[in-house]
Design an enzyme around this catalytic site. Structure first.
Site, short mmCIF file in Angstrom:
data_model
loop_
_atom_site.label_atom_id
_atom_site.label_comp_id
_atom_site.label_asym_id
_atom_site.label_seq_id
_atom_site.Cartn_x
_atom_site.Cartn_y
_atom_site.Cartn_z
N ARG A 92 7.86 11.26 -7.26
CA ARG A 92 8.01 10.12 -6.36
C ARG A 92 9.41 9.51 -6.40
NH1 ARG A 92 3.16 8.41 -3.35
NH2 ARG A 92 1.61 9.89 -4.08
N LYS A 147 -2.16 -0.36 -5.94
CA LYS A 147 -3.53 0.01 -5.60
C LYS A 147 -4.55 -0.94 -6.24
CE LYS A 147 -2.19 2.99 -2.86
NZ LYS A 147 -1.68 4.29 -2.99
N ASP A 199 2.27 2.11 3.09
CA ASP A 199 1.12 2.43 2.23
C ASP A 199 -0.03 1.44 2.34
OD1 ASP A 199 0.25 4.46 0.31
OD2 ASP A 199 0.22 2.85 -1.16
N ARG A 217 -2.53 9.29 -10.30
CA ARG A 217 -3.68 8.41 -10.48
C ARG A 217 -4.83 9.19 -11.11
NH1 ARG A 217 -6.02 7.54 -6.37
NH2 ARG A 217 -4.72 8.58 -4.83
N HIS A 241 -5.49 0.93 3.25
CA HIS A 241 -4.49 1.94 2.83
C HIS A 241 -3.79 2.46 4.09
CE1 HIS A 241 -3.80 5.92 0.37
NE2 HIS A 241 -2.79 5.10 0.24
N GLU A 247 7.84 15.20 15.78
CA GLU A 247 7.07 15.58 16.98
C GLU A 247 5.79 14.75 17.11
OE1 GLU A 247 8.71 17.20 18.92
OE2 GLU A 247 9.92 18.71 17.89
N SER A 274 -3.92 9.69 0.42
CA SER A 274 -2.70 9.88 -0.36
C SER A 274 -2.09 11.24 -0.08
CB SER A 274 -3.03 9.76 -1.84
OG SER A 274 -3.61 8.49 -2.09
N CYS A 288 -0.82 12.39 2.65
CA CYS A 288 -1.21 12.96 3.95
C CYS A 288 -0.37 12.43 5.10
CB CYS A 288 -2.68 12.72 4.21
SG CYS A 288 -3.74 13.69 3.10
N GLY A 289 0.80 11.83 4.81
CA GLY A 289 1.74 11.59 5.89
C GLY A 289 2.02 10.16 6.30
N TYR A 293 2.07 5.68 -15.23
CA TYR A 293 2.50 6.25 -13.95
C TYR A 293 1.89 5.56 -12.72
CZ TYR A 293 4.41 9.84 -10.89
OH TYR A 293 5.15 10.51 -9.93
P1 GTP Z 1 0.99 8.46 -0.50
O1 GTP Z 1 2.27 7.81 -0.84
O2 GTP Z 1 0.43 9.30 -1.59
O3 GTP Z 1 -0.05 7.49 -0.02
O4 GTP Z 1 1.29 9.57 0.66
P2 GTP Z 1 1.63 9.44 2.21
O5 GTP Z 1 0.38 9.32 3.01
O6 GTP Z 1 2.65 8.41 2.43
O7 GTP Z 1 2.23 10.89 2.54
P3 GTP Z 1 3.73 11.34 2.84
O8 GTP Z 1 4.24 10.80 4.15
O9 GTP Z 1 4.55 11.09 1.66
O10 GTP Z 1 3.52 12.91 3.03
C1 GTP Z 1 2.94 13.71 2.05
C2 GTP Z 1 3.26 15.14 2.29
O11 GTP Z 1 2.81 15.55 3.58
C3 GTP Z 1 4.76 15.42 2.24
O12 GTP Z 1 5.00 16.60 1.53
C4 GTP Z 1 5.13 15.58 3.69
O13 GTP Z 1 6.23 16.44 3.85
C5 GTP Z 1 3.86 16.14 4.33
N1 GTP Z 1 3.75 15.72 5.74
C6 GTP Z 1 3.91 14.47 6.22
N2 GTP Z 1 3.79 14.44 7.58
C7 GTP Z 1 3.54 15.71 7.96
C8 GTP Z 1 3.31 16.33 9.23
O14 GTP Z 1 3.33 15.69 10.28
N3 GTP Z 1 3.07 17.67 9.22
C9 GTP Z 1 3.05 18.39 8.06
N4 GTP Z 1 2.80 19.69 8.14
N5 GTP Z 1 3.27 17.85 6.84
C10 GTP Z 1 3.51 16.52 6.80
C1 SPV Z 2 -1.30 7.03 -3.48
O1 SPV Z 2 -1.76 7.82 -4.30
O2 SPV Z 2 -1.90 6.73 -2.42
C2 SPV Z 2 0.02 6.43 -3.71
C3 SPV Z 2 0.66 6.65 -5.00
O3 SPV Z 2 0.52 5.74 -2.84
S1 SPV Z 2 0.07 5.60 -6.25
O4 SPV Z 2 0.92 4.44 -6.30
O5 SPV Z 2 0.14 6.35 -7.51
O6 SPV Z 2 -1.29 5.21 -5.94
MN MN Z 3 -0.76 5.71 -0.93
#
Ligand code: GTP
Ligand code: SPV
Ligand code: MN
Length: 604
Positions: free
Chosen positions: A387, A227, A294, A79, A247, A515, A269, A271-272, A218
């Site tokens: 992705r 979004k 999401d 983005r 979000h 965990e 984004s 962050c898990g 993208y």
């Molecule tokens: P968007 O799709 O961008 O909105 O991201 P998201 O919030 O869905 O994040 P996602 O679950 O894909 O995690 C993003 C990154 O954080 C990945 O590389 C994960 O491996 C890492 N991650 C997720 N949960 C944890 C956790 O509990 N601990 C740690 N250390 N890393 C984590």
């Molecule tokens: C984010 O960035 O929070 C995503 C990926 O979920 S995107 O669809 O590119 O916004």
């Molecule tokens: Mn997202």
């Protein structure tokens, strides 16, 4: 205008007058070679994916059914927040956190960019619906695009095609979502695998509920149901109509006593969210099922409870870090195929790989930059924002409530970010307004999900900084008002989590992933009134004994460090929060200043 009719323009499969007029207007402006009405069928998917293979955009995977590897242009990988605009009539309505331009001025700039921009290409008309089309008020949109990649991805991410067009009838409202790669083709000009433009605009006209996107192919820049519609435009609708567009992931948690709880969680984004939404609990007897990873749309039911619905149909998940040990349910979901993988690495036997999928990388790969890659290579094989794009219905732990247009009643909302210091593993808000304060002051290190520096701490209110379609001060006010308007005993309880706190050596203090079920257990026990907590300056934090760490390879000291409230660290936050709040002037609800005063007082 043109005297020769554009094929596909005059034999549209709809009588929706506004839609027909808009498609005609845009086709006349962008001059595609033809217009195609997307029906969402399997035959269409076959045809378009094969066309993408023939164009060199897709590589068909040998090892996963009906799945494709795709590498974007190296400049078009995330983005583009600095190119994203909220073009409200009044600049004050965009607020201090959004880029703004006068809508008329923006339209004249973009009209010149759009003029002839689909030359040599096809304009696809994608009717889509965010959330079930069976809903009382189905949330329609129509995306126009000159990208086959976008059509294919939209089929995974949203409900699209003939059934949606039919449900739109002749006059149902819809969000017009215009998209072009900005890469016209001259007669005989050879196309590139990932056409795009150096000039990019991701633009929202909130009063008109309209989206104009240009130059990128993208993710959130181009898949406009996500979004652009479901957060930026929907947040404006939600403000006007008294609901929330957030979000957030949505999960269903079942306790060993078979009691179910629905939890929503907002993390910025990368962050898990996807990981928590699909978590496999490590503590016996607990079960998690997925509803969304999401976006959550939340409305109050007649019973006074807040119901959340996932408007999406697919997962657009961060690939790196997704593996059998961290997120086995995501691995099972993509293993079923029917997926597009963008900017990951390709294995020699026709599968995909990325950092974190397995402990040992394969001996040889084709990197996302289409170069030879070996474990000794300097750069990662996959882009950090690579992705997987996969149907959510393939998720083996998808909760059956997913298809219910009513949504699920939320008991707890978690806010969270990526912070090395300061923020405890979990904190419970004292009440709704304190929870809103937690959301409004949420901070996180930036990630690769947006272009720009990575690892810089910034305020990311409600994990919505790049997604609030109006003035963020008004948005905080909308949350405060939501609390006032509804029965406090029925509102979700609010918590703040941080999986990313580090020890002195830079390692994560908390093991995370499965965990995190231990934190969910504490959250539920707080809802039930059975878990102990210490009242700290920043809210209720678990006593070390109230958090179930049985069987966990952590010393008591480490657990205490993960939960610690360090007053000096928090005192350092106060001037930053003050500065952050000052940005909003009169728009900041006074309760936020009150909450800050309470924090300061408790830290004294
Ligand atoms: P968007 O799709 O961008 O909105 O991201 P998201 O919030 O869905 O994040 P996602 O679950 O894909 O995690 C993003 C990154 O954080 C990945 O590389 C994960 O491996 C890492 N991650 C997720 N949960 C944890 C956790 O509990 N601990 C740690 N250390 N890393 C984590
Ligand atoms: C984010 O960035 O929070 C995503 C990926 O979920 S995107 O669809 O590119 O916004
Ligand atoms: Mn997202």
């Amino acid at each position: 205008m043109t005297s020769v009719a554009t094929p596909g323009l005059d034999n549209a499969p709809t009588t929706h007058a506004r839609l027909l007029a808009w498609v005609r207007e845009m086709a006349e402006l962008t001059t595609p070679d033809r217009v195609v009405w997307v029906d969402g069928s399997d035959e269409e998917w076959e045809r378009l994916t094969q066309q993408l293979v023939d164009a060199g955009t897709f590589t068909r995977l040998e090892k996963k059914p009906n799945s494709f590897w795709c590498a974007s242009d190296p400049s078009d990988v995330a983005r583009v927040e600095d190119r994203t605009f909220i073009c409200s009539v009044d600049e004050a309505d965009a607020g201090p956190t959004n880029n703004w331009m006068d809508p008329g001025e923006m339209k004249s700039i973009m009209t010149e960019l759009y003029r002839g921009c689909m030359r040599g290409r096809t304009m696809y008309v994608i009717p889509f619906c965010m959330g079930p089309v069976e809903a009382e008020n189905p949330m329609f949109g129509v995306e126009l695009t000159d990208s086959e990649y976008v059509v294919v991805s939209m089929r995974v991410m949203a409900r699209i095609g003939s059934a949606i067009l039919e449900a739109m009838g002749e006059d149902r409202p819809f969000v017009p979502a215009m998209h072009s790669l900005g890469a016209p083709l001259d007669e005989g000009q050879q196309d590139v695998p990932w056409p795009c433009s150096e000039t990019k605009y991701i633009v929202h006209f909130p009063e008109e509920r309209m989206i104009w996107s240009y130059g990128s192919g993208y993710g959130g820049n181009a898949l406009l149901g996500k979004k652009c519609y479901s957060l930026r435009i929907a947040s404006v609708m939600a403000r006007d109509e008294g609901w929330l567009a957030e979000h957030m992931l949505i999960l269903k948690l079942t306790s060993p006593q078979q009691k179910t709880y629905y939890i929503a969680a907002a993390f910025p984004s990368a962050c898990g969210k996807t990981n928590l939404a699909m978590l496999e609990p490590t503590i016996p007897g607990w079960k998690v099922e997925t509803l969304g990873d999401d976006i959550a749309w939340m409305r109050f039911g007649e019973d006074g409870r807040l119901y959340a619905l996932n408007p999406e149909f697919g997962l657009f998940g961060v690939a790196p870090g997704t593996g059998w040990d961290t997120n086995p349910n995501a691995m099972r979901t993509i293993d079923k195929g029917n997926s597009v993988f963008t900017n990951v690495a390709l294995t020699d036997d026709g599968d995909i790989w990325w950092e974190g999928m397995t402990e040992e990388p394969p001996a040889h790969l084709t990197s996302w930059k289409k170069q030879d890659w070996t474990p000794g290579s300097d750069e990662p094989s996959s882009h950090p924002n690579s992705r997987f794009c996969t149907p959510i219905t393939q998720c083996p732990i998808l909760a059956p409530e997913y298809t219910d247009p009513k949504g699920v009643p939320i008991s707890a909302i978690l806010f969270g970010g990526r912070r090395k210091t300061t923020i405890p593993l979990v904190t419970e808000a004292r009440d709704w307004n304190h929870g809103v304060f937690m959301g409004a002051t949420l901070s996180s290190e930036t990630t690769a999900a947006a272009t720009g520096a990575v690892g810089v701490v910034r305020r990311d209110p409600f994990a919505m900084l790049p997604f609030i379609g109006y003035n963020a001060g008004d948005y905080f006010g909308h949350w405060v008002e939501t609390g006032k308007q509804h029965d406090a005993t029925k509102l979700p309880k609010i918590f703040y989590v941080n999986w990313f706190r580090r020890d002195e050596d830079g390692g994560f203090l908390w093991p995370g992933f499965g965990e995190n079920s231990r934190v969910l257990k504490w959250v539920v026990e707080r809802l039930e009134g059975t878990a102990a907590a210490e009242e700290t300056a920043v809210g209720h934090v678990p006593t070390p004994d109230s958090l179930d760490v049985s069987g966990l390879d952590m010393t008591r000291e480490q657990v205490e460090k993960a939960l610690a409230v360090d007053k000096d660290e928090w005192r350092a936050e106060v001037p930053q929060i003050t500065e952050w709040f000052q940005k909003f002037g009169d728009k900041l609800p006074s309760t936020m200043w009150d909450e800050l005063a309470i924090l300061e007082h408790r830290l004294a």
